[in-house]
Design a protein around this motif. Structure first.
Motif, PDB file in Angstrom:
ATOM      1  N   GLY A  54      12.626  43.577  30.589  1.00  6.89           N
ATOM      2  CA  GLY A  54      12.555  43.826  29.143  1.00  6.89           C
ATOM      3  C   GLY A  54      13.871  43.557  28.432  1.00  6.89           C
ATOM      4  N   ILE A  55      14.716  42.718  29.050  1.00 10.41           N
ATOM      5  CA  ILE A  55      16.040  42.413  28.489  1.00 10.41           C
ATOM      6  C   ILE A  55      16.243  40.894  28.492  1.00 10.41           C
ATOM      7  CG2 ILE A  55      18.544  42.822  28.739  1.00 10.41           C
ATOM      8  CD1 ILE A  55      17.822  45.252  30.500  1.00 10.41           C
ATOM      9  N   PRO A  56      16.735  40.309  27.374  1.00 13.61           N
ATOM     10  CA  PRO A  56      16.926  38.858  27.381  1.00 13.61           C
ATOM     11  C   PRO A  56      18.121  38.422  28.229  1.00 13.61           C
ATOM     12  CG  PRO A  56      17.646  39.764  25.275  1.00 13.61           C
ATOM     13  CD  PRO A  56      17.059  40.901  26.063  1.00 13.61           C
ATOM     14  N   PHE A  57      18.047  37.240  28.746  1.00 15.63           N
ATOM     15  CA  PHE A  57      19.151  36.588  29.471  1.00 15.63           C
ATOM     16  C   PHE A  57      19.746  37.455  30.600  1.00 15.63           C
ATOM     17  CE2 PHE A  57      18.753  33.800  25.864  1.00 15.63           C
ATOM     18  CZ  PHE A  57      19.006  32.565  26.413  1.00 15.63           C
ATOM     19  N   VAL A  58      18.866  37.900  31.499  1.00 15.10           N
ATOM     20  CA  VAL A  58      19.348  38.640  32.669  1.00 15.10           C
ATOM     21  C   VAL A  58      19.307  37.775  33.935  1.00 15.10           C
ATOM     22  CG1 VAL A  58      18.958  41.023  31.940  1.00 15.10           C
ATOM     23  CG2 VAL A  58      17.053  39.712  32.896  1.00 15.10           C
ATOM     24  N   GLY A  59      18.724  36.579  33.833  1.00 13.18           N
ATOM     25  CA  GLY A  59      18.629  35.701  35.004  1.00 13.18           C
ATOM     26  C   GLY A  59      19.803  34.732  35.082  1.00 13.18           C
ATOM     27  N   ALA A  60      19.551  33.584  35.720  1.00  9.98           N
ATOM     28  CA  ALA A  60      20.613  32.596  35.953  1.00  9.98           C
ATOM     29  C   ALA A  60      21.218  32.102  34.637  1.00  9.98           C
ATOM     30  CB  ALA A  60      20.038  31.434  36.739  1.00  9.98           C
ATOM     31  N   ALA A  61      20.373  31.847  33.632  1.00 10.09           N
ATOM     32  CA  ALA A  61      20.893  31.361  32.341  1.00 10.09           C
ATOM     33  C   ALA A  61      21.812  32.410  31.711  1.00 10.09           C
ATOM     34  CB  ALA A  61      19.736  31.036  31.404  1.00 10.09           C
ATOM     35  N   GLY A  62      21.450  33.670  31.879  1.00  8.46           N
ATOM     36  CA  GLY A  62      22.264  34.767  31.334  1.00  8.46           C
ATOM     37  C   GLY A  62      23.631  34.841  31.985  1.00  8.46           C
ATOM     38  N   ARG A  63      23.639  34.603  33.313  1.00 14.02           N
ATOM     39  CA  ARG A  63      24.936  34.623  34.022  1.00 14.02           C
ATOM     40  C   ARG A  63      25.839  33.518  33.487  1.00 14.02           C
ATOM     41  NH1 ARG A  63      21.881  35.979  38.338  1.00 14.02           N
ATOM     42  NH2 ARG A  63      21.611  33.860  39.087  1.00 14.02           N
ATOM     43  N   GLU A  64      25.260  32.340  33.267  1.00 14.80           N
ATOM     44  CA  GLU A  64      26.044  31.212  32.742  1.00 14.80           C
ATOM     45  C   GLU A  64      26.502  31.506  31.312  1.00 14.80           C
ATOM     46  OE1 GLU A  64      27.127  28.932  34.630  1.00 14.80           O
ATOM     47  OE2 GLU A  64      25.875  29.513  36.312  1.00 14.80           O
ATOM     48  N   LEU A  65      25.625  32.088  30.538  1.00 13.68           N
ATOM     49  CA  LEU A  65      25.980  32.417  29.146  1.00 13.68           C
ATOM     50  C   LEU A  65      27.137  33.410  29.130  1.00 13.68           C
ATOM     51  CD1 LEU A  65      25.449  32.263  26.108  1.00 13.68           C
ATOM     52  CD2 LEU A  65      23.653  33.969  26.377  1.00 13.68           C
TER      53      LEU A  65
END
Ligand code: URA
Length: 199
Positions: A54-65
């Motif tokens: 239920g949280i945006p950008f917690v996956g791989a893209a989030g780590r890069e961001l």
């Protein structure tokens, strides 16, 4: 009412509305971060990890961001991040226009509450959608992200004018490593924009 409370009200409104895509999703992915920020990042749609938590950008893209944010002394807690779609489409399929149109009013409310100095659009879809002022039919008139990235544009949403900074989606550099330098350079431009005095 402070911005946090106003955003919570919108979150409740979404939960009380029968929004398309709600039935197949596990969780509402509303947004996260500091509502008093000068910069709002807008992604496309939650992925599987985001849907679970239920949280945006917690996956791989989030780590890069987060790495890109840290390169300009920011992090995911200091900025605000939201998506165009508030629920994950099943199996990440493309959403249809009706689904997009029913989710958009909530994104506009988030923008109007946060009133950021800069809106950074993540990826081709988000960039075209925001620059087309949320009109899917107008999106084809907007050039692609390779032309637009790193240069600010201004758009008016209701009474307010916002500076838009188009960016490649951080997930794109996972399969095209050359984009890492492009994104790093564009983040330096964000830093410069944030340092400019608010007019
Ligand atoms: N990509 C997006 O655009 N949004 C997310 O929340 C995660 C990945």
């Amino acid at each position: 009412m402070n911005k946090e409370k106003q955003l919570n009200k919108i979150r409740k409104q979404i939960l009380e509305t029968k929004l398309p895509l709600q039935e197949t999703a596990k969780n509402l992915v509303f947004g996260k971060g500091n509502p008093n920020t000068n910069i709002l990042f807008i992604g496309e749609a939650p992925g599987a990890k985001e849907d679970e938590q239920g949280i945006p950008f917690v996956g791989a893209a989030g780590r890069e961001l987060n790495k890109l944010l840290q390169s300009i002394n920011l992090n995911l807690e200091k900025v605000y991040i939201a998506n165009i779609l508030k629920y994950r489409p099943p199996k990440n399929r493309n959403p249809n226009n009706k689904e997009i149109e029913s989710h958009t009013p909530f994104l506009i409310k988030q923008i109007e509450i946060i009133k950021p100095k800069i809106i950074a659009t993540l990826g081709n879809y988000s960039t075209k959608f925001i620059l087309a002022k949320f009109e899917t039919k107008e999106m084809k008139k907007i050039p692609g992200i390779s032309k637009l990235h790193g240069e600010t544009k201004e758009i008016q949403i209701n009474e307010n004018t916002y500076k838009i900074m188009p960016l490649y989606h951080p997930a794109a550099m996972l399969y095209n490593p050359k984009l890492r330098t492009v994104l790093e350079e564009d983040f330096k431009k964000i830093k410069k924009e944030l340092q400019k005095k608010i007019k």
